[in-house]
Design a protein around this motif. Sequence first.
Motif, PDB file in Angstrom:
ATOM      1  N   LEU A 142       5.824  -2.966 -14.047  1.00 18.41           N
ATOM      2  CA  LEU A 142       5.723  -4.459 -13.597  1.00 18.41           C
ATOM      3  C   LEU A 142       5.751  -4.283 -12.127  1.00 18.41           C
ATOM      4  N   ALA A 143       6.609  -3.208 -11.525  1.00 16.60           N
ATOM      5  CA  ALA A 143       6.330  -3.011 -10.079  1.00 16.60           C
ATOM      6  C   ALA A 143       5.034  -2.610  -9.579  1.00 16.60           C
ATOM      7  N   LEU A 144       4.268  -1.945 -10.243  1.00 18.10           N
ATOM      8  CA  LEU A 144       3.113  -1.477 -10.009  1.00 18.10           C
ATOM      9  C   LEU A 144       2.021  -2.725 -10.156  1.00 18.10           C
ATOM     10  N   ALA A 145       2.174  -3.394 -11.172  1.00 19.07           N
ATOM     11  CA  ALA A 145       1.174  -4.827 -11.275  1.00 19.07           C
ATOM     12  C   ALA A 145       1.363  -5.756 -10.160  1.00 19.07           C
ATOM     13  N   SER A 146       2.657  -5.960  -9.613  1.00 17.03           N
ATOM     14  CA  SER A 146       3.004  -6.732  -8.688  1.00 17.03           C
ATOM     15  C   SER A 146       2.702  -6.405  -7.263  1.00 17.03           C
ATOM     16  N   LEU A 147       2.807  -5.147  -7.055  1.00 17.94           N
ATOM     17  CA  LEU A 147       2.467  -4.648  -5.891  1.00 17.94           C
ATOM     18  C   LEU A 147       1.000  -4.478  -5.631  1.00 17.94           C
ATOM     19  N   MET A 148       0.324  -4.388  -6.671  1.00 19.20           N
ATOM     20  CA  MET A 148      -1.164  -4.212  -6.523  1.00 19.20           C
ATOM     21  C   MET A 148      -1.733  -5.749  -6.251  1.00 19.20           C
ATOM     22  N   ASP A 152       0.831  -1.184  -0.014  1.00 19.22           N
ATOM     23  CA  ASP A 152      -0.047   0.238  -0.104  1.00 19.22           C
ATOM     24  C   ASP A 152       1.026   1.326   0.018  1.00 19.22           C
ATOM     25  N   ALA A 153       2.196   1.248   0.704  1.00 17.84           N
ATOM     26  CA  ALA A 153       2.808   2.333   0.889  1.00 17.84           C
ATOM     27  C   ALA A 153       3.401   2.853  -0.323  1.00 17.84           C
ATOM     28  N   GLY A 154       3.921   1.713  -0.830  1.00 19.64           N
ATOM     29  CA  GLY A 154       4.715   1.769  -2.280  1.00 19.64           C
ATOM     30  C   GLY A 154       3.864   2.160  -3.512  1.00 19.64           C
ATOM     31  N   LEU A 155       2.569   1.833  -3.526  1.00 22.58           N
ATOM     32  CA  LEU A 155       1.648   2.370  -4.639  1.00 22.58           C
ATOM     33  C   LEU A 155       1.014   3.606  -4.195  1.00 22.58           C
ATOM     34  N   LEU A 156       0.820   4.151  -2.803  1.00 17.96           N
ATOM     35  CA  LEU A 156       0.608   5.323  -2.495  1.00 17.96           C
ATOM     36  C   LEU A 156       1.710   6.330  -2.847  1.00 17.96           C
ATOM     37  N   ALA A 157       3.071   6.093  -2.770  1.00 12.00           N
ATOM     38  CA  ALA A 157       3.963   6.882  -3.110  1.00 12.00           C
ATOM     39  C   ALA A 157       3.965   7.019  -4.520  1.00 12.00           C
ATOM     40  N   VAL A 158       3.857   6.095  -5.367  1.00 12.40           N
ATOM     41  CA  VAL A 158       3.610   6.389  -6.745  1.00 12.40           C
ATOM     42  C   VAL A 158       2.464   6.929  -7.153  1.00 12.40           C
ATOM     43  N   ALA A 159       1.394   6.818  -6.536  1.00  9.77           N
ATOM     44  CA  ALA A 159       0.150   7.436  -6.663  1.00  9.77           C
ATOM     45  C   ALA A 159       0.265   9.123  -6.717  1.00  9.77           C
ATOM     46  N   ALA A 160       1.046   9.711  -5.523  1.00 12.05           N
ATOM     47  CA  ALA A 160       1.148  10.730  -5.157  1.00 12.05           C
ATOM     48  C   ALA A 160       2.110  11.570  -6.251  1.00 12.05           C
ATOM     49  N   ALA A 161       3.060  10.684  -6.517  1.00 12.15           N
ATOM     50  CA  ALA A 161       3.991  11.515  -7.840  1.00 12.15           C
ATOM     51  C   ALA A 161       2.947  11.511  -9.054  1.00 12.15           C
ATOM     52  N   PHE A 162       2.297  10.681  -9.451  1.00 15.21           N
ATOM     53  CA  PHE A 162       1.307  10.743 -10.484  1.00 15.21           C
ATOM     54  C   PHE A 162       0.565  11.912 -10.461  1.00 15.21           C
ATOM     55  N   VAL A 163      -0.048  12.116  -9.181  1.00 20.09           N
ATOM     56  CA  VAL A 163      -1.455  12.618  -9.284  1.00 20.09           C
ATOM     57  C   VAL A 163      -0.922  14.281  -9.479  1.00 20.09           C
ATOM     58  N   LEU A 164       0.314  14.713  -8.945  1.00 21.94           N
ATOM     59  CA  LEU A 164       0.512  16.128  -8.968  1.00 21.94           C
ATOM     60  C   LEU A 164       0.179  16.923 -10.120  1.00 21.94           C
ATOM     61  N   PRO A 165       0.716  16.309 -11.225  1.00 19.08           N
ATOM     62  CA  PRO A 165       0.296  17.183 -12.567  1.00 19.08           C
ATOM     63  C   PRO A 165      -1.238  17.149 -12.755  1.00 19.08           C
ATOM     64  N   LEU A 166      -1.817  16.127 -12.476  1.00 18.29           N
ATOM     65  CA  LEU A 166      -3.482  15.903 -12.593  1.00 18.29           C
ATOM     66  C   LEU A 166      -3.961  16.969 -11.547  1.00 18.29           C
ATOM     67  N   ALA A 167      -3.365  17.018 -10.346  1.00 19.13           N
ATOM     68  CA  ALA A 167      -3.964  17.990  -9.508  1.00 19.13           C
ATOM     69  C   ALA A 167      -3.751  19.334  -9.926  1.00 19.13           C
ATOM     70  N   TRP A 168      -2.549  19.657 -10.580  1.00 22.04           N
ATOM     71  CA  TRP A 168      -2.541  20.991 -11.233  1.00 22.04           C
ATOM     72  C   TRP A 168      -3.706  21.543 -12.122  1.00 22.04           C
ATOM     73  N   VAL A 169      -3.957  20.542 -12.817  1.00 22.12           N
ATOM     74  CA  VAL A 169      -4.800  20.942 -14.059  1.00 22.12           C
ATOM     75  C   VAL A 169      -6.332  21.297 -13.343  1.00 22.12           C
TER      76      VAL A 169
END
Lengths: 277, 289
Positions: B90-96, A15-32
């Motif tokens: 791949l990392a995202l898919a396996s974490l998911m 969960d922590a890993g995914l949320l970190a990636v999600a946070a990075a991905f969401v910044l440009p979307l949040a801007w718009v």
Amino acid sequence: MALSSRRTARRLAADAGLLAVAAAFVLPLAWVVLSALDPRAGLRVKAPDGLTLDHFDAILTDEITFTPLLNSLVLCGGATALTVVCAALAAYPLSRFHSRLNRPFLLTILFATSLPITAIMVPVYALFVRVDLIDTMQGTVFFFAASQLPFAIWLMKNFMDGVPKELEEAAWTDGASSLQSLARIVLPLMGPGVAVVTVFSFVMMWGNFFVPFMLLLTPDQMPASVSINDFFGNRGMVAYGQLAAFSIVYSTPVILLYVLIARRLGGGFALGGAVKG
Amino acid sequence: MSDGARRLLPRFLPLTPALALLLLFLAGPIAYCVLIAFTDLQLTGQAEESFVGLENFRRAFGDEDFLNAVWLTVVFTVLSSLVGQNTLGLALASLMRRASKPVRTLTGGIVVTAWVLPEVVAGFLLYAFFRREGTLNAVLDLLHLPSQNWLYTLPILAVSFANVWRGTAFSMLVYSAALDEIPKEITEAAEVDGAGGWRRMWHITLPMIRRSIGTNLMLNTLQTLSVFGLIWVMTRGGPGGKSQTLPLFMYEQAFQNSLIGYGTAVALLLLLVGSLFSLVYLRLLRTEV
């Protein structure tokens, strides 16, 4: 107990890993989203200084929004209709009748789905100048349709293979032609498949920038993918709030359409038969 | 006409509209591309072009700007497609597979939205993100890390990240589907035997999905080779050609320098590289067409 607590720890780590990636991905979307509502929008993600719909008000004019969106609709709608009709017709014999030419034809189609179309835009421009199709909507529609056709035929054929042939055989004995059985039996049975091909073609063209950028010259004919450029340069100072508002208006249709077919494209999503490996 | 042909012809008649479109508007331009790549066709001020043989290609390989574009295309493809989209997908898919459902849905939704957005919109969002006064520097300031003008100092890195942002969803979907097909018993057996996460990944998961990896790499590469709008919006290939990949170089030669012949020769080279990847992809697929 030890096992389940290890499971929990692992889930939390994931969960922590995914949320970190999600946070990075969401910044440009949040801007718009934030800038579209911020009366003093800049280039940076920040809490808006109050909320306003002024940016939407400012862009919802014929010149800035409605004409380009209508152009996009005419271009992509026309090309999508052409693509879907031609692909359905072409897929039918490929799916139903056997011939020694089927395999080489389908391999050529599959090969063409992954060619970089970007590469041929310069010769297409030169060719269109020569045959007087440059700066015409119909020329652009034809090229759009041709560039999308290989994938559409491939996808359509795969969906069509899923409709059992037995259902048509009765119609054939009653003397129905193949076009009749395609229209009355096969297509209605593969409705969702046709919808996927239609929506996917439309979404691909709606977002395409390079094709209309090269083939259309007159500003009144520009679709939204190209006219969005006008926010830089032509109108002087960049109004970031308006740019953000326009981006949202222009993106919303494809996001909605994608949501509509996402389930069917879903995990087994077969772009160019990609995932079949 | 033989009996067989008389019977088959009407059956394959419905192919004709598609065939006509494909021949006129796809095969035609490709053939025309091959033709004018060997001429000195220009945009203006020239009565008739003439055949110049391999001159355009000779010129390209002696042109520093072309070699620069080739190198940047390689960097862009390796960074954004091979390393970025592929590994992160791949990392995202396996974490998911291990994550809780709300987190999975949220992350998947955000990553896929970045993928569905029109190319030019994605370009603007990342332009805003990487600008000197943009969000990335705001975050770096917050963390007391040095900020800089990314689009000026490291433009190829910025556009590569942009391509990762935009393209990762595809790999994520491909790998999610591939991982779903691995039988649970196999990974569970390995877990009972005491194989840790990394070893399971290396010795079981990766070998089992290697065909998906192959096809995904090919498709990512083909996709990345044809990126134009994203880079055009963010940097126009600049500053000073520092993010000018082959499609942008081709465009500049053909239209800013009016050298259609030369631009087309570059296009032909790009098309050849693309065909090569496309053939490898077909080989990997080995479908039961």
